[in-house]
Design a protein around this motif. Structure first.
Motif, PDB file in Angstrom:
ATOM      1  N   SER A   1       0.841  -1.194   0.000  1.00  0.00           N
ATOM      2  CA  SER A   1       0.000   0.000   0.000  1.00  0.00           C
ATOM      3  C   SER A   1       0.878   1.247   0.000  1.00  0.00           C
ATOM      4  O   SER A   1       2.113   1.163   0.090  1.00  0.00           O
ATOM      5  CB  SER A   1      -0.915   0.006   1.231  1.00  0.00           C
ATOM      6  OG  SER A   1      -0.148   0.005   2.418  1.00  0.00           O
ATOM      7  N   GLY A   2       0.229   2.401  -0.063  1.00  0.00           N
ATOM      8  CA  GLY A   2       0.975   3.658  -0.062  1.00  0.00           C
ATOM      9  C   GLY A   2       1.884   3.766  -1.270  1.00  0.00           C
ATOM     10  O   GLY A   2       1.448   3.565  -2.418  1.00  0.00           O
ATOM     11  N   PRO A   3       3.175   4.031  -1.064  1.00  0.00           N
ATOM     12  CA  PRO A   3       4.107   4.133  -2.204  1.00  0.00           C
ATOM     13  C   PRO A   3       4.323   2.795  -2.905  1.00  0.00           C
ATOM     14  O   PRO A   3       4.818   2.754  -4.028  1.00  0.00           O
ATOM     15  CB  PRO A   3       5.407   4.628  -1.558  1.00  0.00           C
ATOM     16  CG  PRO A   3       5.291   4.258  -0.115  1.00  0.00           C
ATOM     17  CD  PRO A   3       3.827   4.335   0.215  1.00  0.00           C
ATOM     18  N   PHE A   4       3.957   1.689  -2.231  1.00  0.00           N
ATOM     19  CA  PHE A   4       4.121   0.356  -2.828  1.00  0.00           C
ATOM     20  C   PHE A   4       2.801  -0.177  -3.362  1.00  0.00           C
ATOM     21  O   PHE A   4       2.608  -1.387  -3.473  1.00  0.00           O
ATOM     22  CB  PHE A   4       4.692  -0.611  -1.784  1.00  0.00           C
ATOM     23  CG  PHE A   4       5.924  -0.121  -1.100  1.00  0.00           C
ATOM     24  CD1 PHE A   4       7.130  -0.059  -1.777  1.00  0.00           C
ATOM     25  CD2 PHE A   4       5.879   0.309   0.219  1.00  0.00           C
ATOM     26  CE1 PHE A   4       8.273   0.397  -1.151  1.00  0.00           C
ATOM     27  CE2 PHE A   4       7.009   0.768   0.849  1.00  0.00           C
ATOM     28  CZ  PHE A   4       8.219   0.815   0.167  1.00  0.00           C
ATOM     29  N   ASN A   5       1.887   0.717  -3.674  1.00  0.00           N
ATOM     30  CA  ASN A   5       0.557   0.314  -4.125  1.00  0.00           C
ATOM     31  C   ASN A   5       0.606  -0.494  -5.416  1.00  0.00           C
ATOM     32  O   ASN A   5      -0.212  -1.396  -5.629  1.00  0.00           O
ATOM     33  CB  ASN A   5      -0.313   1.558  -4.325  1.00  0.00           C
ATOM     34  CG  ASN A   5      -1.796   1.223  -4.270  1.00  0.00           C
ATOM     35  OD1 ASN A   5      -2.191   0.238  -3.671  1.00  0.00           O
ATOM     36  ND2 ASN A   5      -2.603   2.031  -4.912  1.00  0.00           N
ATOM     37  N   VAL A   6       1.568  -0.186  -6.274  1.00  0.00           N
ATOM     38  CA  VAL A   6       1.694  -0.920  -7.539  1.00  0.00           C
ATOM     39  C   VAL A   6       2.024  -2.386  -7.273  1.00  0.00           C
ATOM     40  O   VAL A   6       1.568  -3.282  -7.987  1.00  0.00           O
ATOM     41  CB  VAL A   6       2.779  -0.266  -8.421  1.00  0.00           C
ATOM     42  CG1 VAL A   6       2.994  -1.070  -9.696  1.00  0.00           C
ATOM     43  CG2 VAL A   6       2.387   1.162  -8.767  1.00  0.00           C
ATOM     44  N   ILE A   7       2.808  -2.635  -6.226  1.00  0.00           N
ATOM     45  CA  ILE A   7       3.174  -4.008  -5.893  1.00  0.00           C
ATOM     46  C   ILE A   7       1.933  -4.808  -5.489  1.00  0.00           C
ATOM     47  O   ILE A   7       1.727  -5.942  -5.950  1.00  0.00           O
ATOM     48  CB  ILE A   7       4.211  -4.021  -4.752  1.00  0.00           C
ATOM     49  CG1 ILE A   7       5.496  -3.330  -5.205  1.00  0.00           C
ATOM     50  CG2 ILE A   7       4.502  -5.457  -4.296  1.00  0.00           C
ATOM     51  CD1 ILE A   7       6.546  -3.227  -4.121  1.00  0.00           C
ATOM     52  N   GLY A   8       1.087  -4.224  -4.630  1.00  0.00           N
ATOM     53  CA  GLY A   8      -0.099  -4.936  -4.168  1.00  0.00           C
ATOM     54  C   GLY A   8      -1.217  -5.003  -5.182  1.00  0.00           C
ATOM     55  O   GLY A   8      -1.998  -5.965  -5.193  1.00  0.00           O
ATOM     56  N   ALA A   9      -1.325  -3.993  -6.045  1.00  0.00           N
ATOM     57  CA  ALA A   9      -2.438  -3.930  -6.989  1.00  0.00           C
ATOM     58  C   ALA A   9      -2.158  -4.637  -8.310  1.00  0.00           C
ATOM     59  O   ALA A   9      -3.084  -5.157  -8.944  1.00  0.00           O
ATOM     60  CB  ALA A   9      -2.811  -2.474  -7.266  1.00  0.00           C
ATOM     61  N   ILE A  10      -0.879  -4.675  -8.733  1.00  0.00           N
ATOM     62  CA  ILE A  10      -0.563  -5.208 -10.061  1.00  0.00           C
ATOM     63  C   ILE A  10       0.456  -6.350 -10.004  1.00  0.00           C
ATOM     64  O   ILE A  10       0.212  -7.432 -10.530  1.00  0.00           O
ATOM     65  CB  ILE A  10      -0.040  -4.078 -10.976  1.00  0.00           C
ATOM     66  CG1 ILE A  10      -1.117  -3.001 -11.157  1.00  0.00           C
ATOM     67  CG2 ILE A  10       0.380  -4.644 -12.328  1.00  0.00           C
ATOM     68  CD1 ILE A  10      -0.680  -1.816 -11.980  1.00  0.00           C
ATOM     69  N   ILE A  11       1.601  -6.092  -9.369  1.00  0.00           N
ATOM     70  CA  ILE A  11       2.716  -7.047  -9.462  1.00  0.00           C
ATOM     71  C   ILE A  11       2.388  -8.372  -8.768  1.00  0.00           C
ATOM     72  O   ILE A  11       2.488  -9.444  -9.384  1.00  0.00           O
ATOM     73  CB  ILE A  11       4.000  -6.432  -8.868  1.00  0.00           C
ATOM     74  CG1 ILE A  11       4.428  -5.214  -9.692  1.00  0.00           C
ATOM     75  CG2 ILE A  11       5.112  -7.476  -8.829  1.00  0.00           C
ATOM     76  CD1 ILE A  11       5.671  -4.520  -9.177  1.00  0.00           C
ATOM     77  N   MET A  12       1.976  -8.329  -7.494  1.00  0.00           N
ATOM     78  CA  MET A  12       1.714  -9.580  -6.767  1.00  0.00           C
ATOM     79  C   MET A  12       0.542 -10.370  -7.355  1.00  0.00           C
ATOM     80  O   MET A  12       0.675 -11.578  -7.595  1.00  0.00           O
ATOM     81  CB  MET A  12       1.488  -9.278  -5.286  1.00  0.00           C
ATOM     82  CG  MET A  12       2.724  -8.769  -4.565  1.00  0.00           C
ATOM     83  SD  MET A  12       2.458  -8.487  -2.800  1.00  0.00           S
ATOM     84  CE  MET A  12       2.210 -10.165  -2.240  1.00  0.00           C
TER      85      MET A  12
END
Length: 259
Positions: free
Chosen positions: A101-112
């Motif tokens: 989440s937050g600055p790592f939102n791309v990781i949780g929403a797309i990458i993982m």
């Protein structure tokens, strides 16, 4: 009718004995002897029957438990916490963790999610074994069990940690009570700058907090409630000065339902 003459039965050559009909099995069934059946219509008929049972079950559930209706969405209202449908709750819960989440939102929403679904899509190509037993196919079985366990755990965490009673109360359809007020007044500007607007609504209509229209409180009582709280409302949430709080309380006492 002459005596001695009876009825005669005539057979139809078009009607054949079911036991004499050829079985609709594939030409090559050496791979799984005794377990192979024709795709059309035998296998598809079973699939359609199972699908029909589930379809009827879903239709019964939708009639017995219709989707709940809530009050109209208000984009200016920041107090409401939307929740996705149950089959997306595991992704919703994933976005609550710091690493997704937050600055790592791309990781949780797309990458993982992309890696997880991509791995499931690649399993048939990575494991080409013709074994049908899950114990003899550890790679696809492990992937499926890991994905299933992750989805169940995240969905459970999302359900447990969400305040469903507060959400139902917040989204309840209520009779609209309008109020006329001066949007350029100092009291309304103080209201907009405070944290009160998040719970009591942009037009004092209420939400997580109660409506502020037609309150049977004096200004001093409202100031006291802001300090000490009342019911489910916590105290000490107003961050302005004491003078500003008194001006805001005086303004709230003037809010009366429009005729």
């Amino acid at each position: 009718m002459h005596k001695g003459k009876g009825m005669k039965f005539v057979g139809d050559s078009r009607v054949t004995d079911p036991s004499s009909r050829p079985k609709k099995t594939p030409k090559d069934y050496s791979e799984y002897p005794g377990k192979t059946e024709a795709f059309w219509p035998d296998f598809l008929l079973k699939e359609w029957l199972v699908g029909a049972v589930f379809l009827v079950g879903y239709l019964v559930l939708t009639v017995a438990h219709p989707s709940p209706l809530e009050r109209p969405a208000d984009p200016a209202d920041t107090g409401y916490i939307p929740v996705p449908d149950w089959y997306f709750l595991f992704l919703y819960q994933l976005l609550k963790y710091e690493f997704a989440s937050g600055p790592f939102n791309v990781i949780g929403a797309i990458i993982m999610p992309g890696l997880a679904f991509g791995a499931l899509l690649l399993v048939p190509f990575l494991d080409t074994s013709k074994e049908r037993s899950p114990f003899k196919r550890p790679l696809p079985t492990g992937f499926m069990l890991l994905a299933l366990a992750s989805m169940i755990y995240l969905t459970w965490e999302s359900v447990v940690n969400h305040d469903w009673e507060a959400a139902a109360e917040y989204g309840k359809i209520k009779e609209e009570v309008s109020v006329e007020f001066d949007e350029t007044s100092e009291g309304y500007e103080l209201y907009q700058a405070s944290s009160c607007i998040g719970c009591h609504g942009n037009a004092f209509e209420g939400g997580l907090g109660k409506p502020l229209i037609g309150l049977d409180y004096t200004a001093d009582e409202i100031v006291n409630i802001a300090h000490e709280g009342l019911g489910g409302m916590p105290g000490g949430t107003y961050t302005g000065t004491e003078e500003e709080l008194h001006k805001l309380a005086e303004f709230i006492t003037t809010l009366q339902p429009a005729e």
